[in-house]
Write a protein that holds these residues in place. Structure first.
Motif, PDB file in Angstrom:
ATOM      1  N   VAL A 114      39.848  88.282  41.318  1.00  0.00           N
ATOM      2  CA  VAL A 114      39.593  88.788  42.673  1.00  0.00           C
ATOM      3  C   VAL A 114      40.906  88.926  43.436  1.00  0.00           C
ATOM      4  CG1 VAL A 114      38.505  88.310  44.902  1.00  0.00           C
ATOM      5  CG2 VAL A 114      37.253  87.883  42.804  1.00  0.00           C
ATOM      6  N   THR A 115      41.760  87.921  43.355  1.00  0.00           N
ATOM      7  CA  THR A 115      43.020  87.990  44.101  1.00  0.00           C
ATOM      8  C   THR A 115      43.895  89.130  43.597  1.00  0.00           C
ATOM      9  OG1 THR A 115      44.053  86.304  42.705  1.00  0.00           O
ATOM     10  CG2 THR A 115      43.025  85.540  44.729  1.00  0.00           C
ATOM     11  N   VAL A 116      43.935  89.333  42.291  1.00  0.00           N
ATOM     12  CA  VAL A 116      44.752  90.406  41.740  1.00  0.00           C
ATOM     13  C   VAL A 116      44.167  91.774  42.098  1.00  0.00           C
ATOM     14  CG1 VAL A 116      45.576  91.486  39.598  1.00  0.00           C
ATOM     15  CG2 VAL A 116      45.698  88.997  39.869  1.00  0.00           C
ATOM     16  N   ALA A 117      42.865  91.955  41.878  1.00  0.00           N
ATOM     17  CA  ALA A 117      42.234  93.251  42.157  1.00  0.00           C
ATOM     18  C   ALA A 117      42.286  93.585  43.647  1.00  0.00           C
ATOM     19  CB  ALA A 117      40.788  93.247  41.660  1.00  0.00           C
ATOM     20  N   ALA A 118      42.031  92.593  44.491  1.00  0.00           N
ATOM     21  CA  ALA A 118      42.083  92.840  45.937  1.00  0.00           C
ATOM     22  C   ALA A 118      43.498  93.201  46.372  1.00  0.00           C
ATOM     23  CB  ALA A 118      41.582  91.614  46.706  1.00  0.00           C
ATOM     24  N   SER A 119      44.487  92.562  45.767  1.00  0.00           N
ATOM     25  CA  SER A 119      45.884  92.856  46.111  1.00  0.00           C
ATOM     26  C   SER A 119      46.302  94.246  45.658  1.00  0.00           C
ATOM     27  CB  SER A 119      46.813  91.827  45.466  1.00  0.00           C
ATOM     28  OG  SER A 119      46.575  90.551  46.007  1.00  0.00           O
ATOM     29  N   MET A 120      45.793  94.686  44.527  1.00  0.00           N
ATOM     30  CA  MET A 120      46.153  95.996  43.996  1.00  0.00           C
ATOM     31  C   MET A 120      45.462  97.141  44.738  1.00  0.00           C
ATOM     32  SD  MET A 120      46.059  95.248  39.897  1.00  0.00           S
ATOM     33  CE  MET A 120      46.344  96.969  39.495  1.00  0.00           C
ATOM     34  N   PHE A 121      44.281  96.876  45.275  1.00  0.00           N
ATOM     35  CA  PHE A 121      43.454  97.932  45.851  1.00  0.00           C
ATOM     36  C   PHE A 121      44.176  98.773  46.906  1.00  0.00           C
ATOM     37  CE2 PHE A 121      40.276  99.907  48.452  1.00  0.00           C
ATOM     38  CZ  PHE A 121      39.262 100.264  47.566  1.00  0.00           C
ATOM     39  N   PRO A 122      44.788  98.171  47.938  1.00  0.00           N
ATOM     40  CA  PRO A 122      45.416  99.010  48.971  1.00  0.00           C
ATOM     41  C   PRO A 122      46.513  99.924  48.421  1.00  0.00           C
ATOM     42  CG  PRO A 122      45.186  96.766  49.761  1.00  0.00           C
ATOM     43  CD  PRO A 122      44.862  96.749  48.295  1.00  0.00           C
ATOM     44  N   ALA A 123      47.339  99.412  47.530  1.00  0.00           N
ATOM     45  CA  ALA A 123      48.432 100.220  46.977  1.00  0.00           C
ATOM     46  C   ALA A 123      47.890 101.361  46.115  1.00  0.00           C
ATOM     47  CB  ALA A 123      49.372  99.347  46.159  1.00  0.00           C
ATOM     48  N   VAL A 179      31.164  87.097  43.501  1.00  0.00           N
ATOM     49  CA  VAL A 179      29.875  86.397  43.355  1.00  0.00           C
ATOM     50  C   VAL A 179      30.004  85.264  42.340  1.00  0.00           C
ATOM     51  CG1 VAL A 179      27.483  86.651  42.581  1.00  0.00           C
ATOM     52  CG2 VAL A 179      28.502  88.390  44.057  1.00  0.00           C
ATOM     53  N   VAL A 180      30.660  85.532  41.219  1.00  0.00           N
ATOM     54  CA  VAL A 180      30.871  84.496  40.199  1.00  0.00           C
ATOM     55  C   VAL A 180      31.681  83.334  40.781  1.00  0.00           C
ATOM     56  CG1 VAL A 180      31.934  84.005  37.957  1.00  0.00           C
ATOM     57  CG2 VAL A 180      30.672  86.129  38.294  1.00  0.00           C
ATOM     58  N   GLY A 181      32.554  83.645  41.746  1.00  0.00           N
ATOM     59  CA  GLY A 181      33.403  82.633  42.377  1.00  0.00           C
ATOM     60  C   GLY A 181      32.639  81.541  43.105  1.00  0.00           C
ATOM     61  N   VAL A 182      31.362  81.753  43.368  1.00  0.00           N
ATOM     62  CA  VAL A 182      30.538  80.711  43.996  1.00  0.00           C
ATOM     63  C   VAL A 182      30.524  79.452  43.128  1.00  0.00           C
ATOM     64  CG1 VAL A 182      28.164  80.135  44.669  1.00  0.00           C
ATOM     65  CG2 VAL A 182      29.146  82.348  45.290  1.00  0.00           C
ATOM     66  N   ALA A 183      30.712  79.620  41.835  1.00  0.00           N
ATOM     67  CA  ALA A 183      30.739  78.471  40.927  1.00  0.00           C
ATOM     68  C   ALA A 183      31.892  77.525  41.234  1.00  0.00           C
ATOM     69  CB  ALA A 183      30.827  78.946  39.477  1.00  0.00           C
ATOM     70  N   VAL A 184      32.976  78.059  41.780  1.00  0.00           N
ATOM     71  CA  VAL A 184      34.161  77.219  42.039  1.00  0.00           C
ATOM     72  C   VAL A 184      33.848  76.094  43.017  1.00  0.00           C
ATOM     73  CG1 VAL A 184      36.549  77.193  42.860  1.00  0.00           C
ATOM     74  CG2 VAL A 184      35.732  79.087  41.435  1.00  0.00           C
ATOM     75  N   PRO A 185      33.346  76.365  44.227  1.00  0.00           N
ATOM     76  CA  PRO A 185      33.034  75.248  45.123  1.00  0.00           C
ATOM     77  C   PRO A 185      31.861  74.402  44.631  1.00  0.00           C
ATOM     78  CG  PRO A 185      32.473  77.337  46.171  1.00  0.00           C
ATOM     79  CD  PRO A 185      33.206  77.652  44.900  1.00  0.00           C
ATOM     80  N   VAL A 186      30.931  74.992  43.894  1.00  0.00           N
ATOM     81  CA  VAL A 186      29.810  74.204  43.363  1.00  0.00           C
ATOM     82  C   VAL A 186      30.339  73.132  42.414  1.00  0.00           C
ATOM     83  CG1 VAL A 186      27.758  74.292  41.886  1.00  0.00           C
ATOM     84  CG2 VAL A 186      28.071  76.000  43.686  1.00  0.00           C
ATOM     85  N   PHE A 187      31.155  73.540  41.447  1.00  0.00           N
ATOM     86  CA  PHE A 187      31.745  72.561  40.522  1.00  0.00           C
ATOM     87  C   PHE A 187      32.729  71.648  41.245  1.00  0.00           C
ATOM     88  CE2 PHE A 187      30.717  75.729  37.053  1.00  0.00           C
ATOM     89  CZ  PHE A 187      29.706  74.952  36.496  1.00  0.00           C
ATOM     90  N   GLY A 188      33.414  72.181  42.252  1.00  0.00           N
ATOM     91  CA  GLY A 188      34.344  71.355  43.026  1.00  0.00           C
ATOM     92  C   GLY A 188      33.637  70.242  43.776  1.00  0.00           C
ATOM     93  N   LEU A 189      32.517  70.569  44.409  1.00  0.00           N
ATOM     94  CA  LEU A 189      31.749  69.541  45.126  1.00  0.00           C
ATOM     95  C   LEU A 189      31.172  68.506  44.163  1.00  0.00           C
ATOM     96  CD1 LEU A 189      29.943  71.710  47.807  1.00  0.00           C
ATOM     97  CD2 LEU A 189      31.663  69.940  48.210  1.00  0.00           C
ATOM     98  N   ALA A 190      30.708  68.953  43.010  1.00  0.00           N
ATOM     99  CA  ALA A 190      30.190  68.015  42.009  1.00  0.00           C
ATOM    100  C   ALA A 190      31.308  67.085  41.528  1.00  0.00           C
ATOM    101  CB  ALA A 190      29.576  68.772  40.836  1.00  0.00           C
ATOM    102  N   ILE A 221      40.057  79.773  37.712  1.00  0.00           N
ATOM    103  CA  ILE A 221      40.949  80.689  36.997  1.00  0.00           C
ATOM    104  C   ILE A 221      40.225  81.984  36.647  1.00  0.00           C
ATOM    105  CG2 ILE A 221      42.205  81.042  34.820  1.00  0.00           C
ATOM    106  CD1 ILE A 221      42.839  77.981  34.947  1.00  0.00           C
ATOM    107  N   ILE A 222      39.021  81.857  36.109  1.00  0.00           N
ATOM    108  CA  ILE A 222      38.285  83.023  35.627  1.00  0.00           C
ATOM    109  C   ILE A 222      37.728  83.867  36.766  1.00  0.00           C
ATOM    110  CG2 ILE A 222      36.200  83.709  34.365  1.00  0.00           C
ATOM    111  CD1 ILE A 222      36.815  81.284  32.490  1.00  0.00           C
ATOM    112  N   ALA A 223      37.313  83.243  37.859  1.00  0.00           N
ATOM    113  CA  ALA A 223      36.676  83.995  38.948  1.00  0.00           C
ATOM    114  C   ALA A 223      37.647  84.376  40.062  1.00  0.00           C
ATOM    115  CB  ALA A 223      35.512  83.196  39.527  1.00  0.00           C
TER     116      ALA A 223
END
Length: 138
Positions: free
Chosen positions: A20-29, A52-63, A14-16
Motif C-alpha cells: 500500500v505504501t509503495v503503490a500509494a507513493s507511486m500513484f501521483p507520479a 483491506v487486508v491491512g486490517v489484519a495488522v492491528p488485529v494481530f497486533g492487539l492479540a 510486511i505483506i499488507a
C-alpha cells in the motif's frame, strides 16, 4: 503463542502495508507522467485490496499486545492512534483521491497526503522497534 502472534503481526505488516505504501507513493507520479491508464488502475487496486487486508495488522497486533500484557502502555496506545489515523487517511483521502484521478479529475495534494500516510507508518514502525521500556536492550 506470543511468538506466533508476533510473527503473524509482522508478516501481515510486511505483506499488507508495504504494498500500500509503495503503490500509494507511486500513484501521483504515474498519474502526472502517464495519465489514466492500466498502471494507474493497478496501483489503485493494490491500495484498495491491500488496504483491506491491512486490517489484519492491528488485529494481530492487539492479540500480541494482550499476550504480552502491554495493552495499556503509552507507546502501544500511541501506535494504535497513529494506525487509526493512517487508516482514515487511506480510506477517506487517498483512495477517493485516486478514484477521482482515475475519473480524469485533477487531484491536488494527493502526493502530500500520501507522504503523511507513509510518515505515520514509519513512526509506528519505529515505535514497534524501540518500544519505550523494552527489555530488548535497544
Amino acid at each position: 503463542m506470543t511468538k506466533l502472534l508476533l510473527s503473524l503481526h509482522v508478516l501481515a505488516a510486511i505483506i499488507a502495508i508495504g504494498p500500500v505504501t509503495v503503490a500509494a507513493s507511486m500513484f501521483p507520479a504515474v498519474a502526472r507522467r502517464s495519465g489514466v491508464g492500466e498502471r494507474l488502475h493497478l496501483l489503485h487496486r493494490i491500495c484498495r485490496v491491500y488496504g483491506v487486508v491491512g486490517v489484519a495488522v492491528p488485529v494481530f497486533g492487539l492479540a500480541t499486545a494482550n499476550s504480552l500484557g502491554v495493552l495499556g502502555d503509552a507507546w502501544l496506545l500511541t501506535s494504535m492512534a497513529l494506525t487509526a489515523a493512517a487508516a482514515l487517511i487511506l480510506g477517506l483521502l487517498i483512495i477517493p483521491g485516486q478514484t477521482r484521478a482515475l475519473a480524469g479529475q485533477t487531484v491536488t495534494r494527493l502526493g502530500m497526503v500520501t507522504g503523511v500516510f507513509n510518515l505515520l507508518w514509519a513512526t509506528v514502525t519505529v515505535l514497534m522497534i524501540v518500544r519505550p521500556g523494552s527489555t530488548t536492550g535497544a
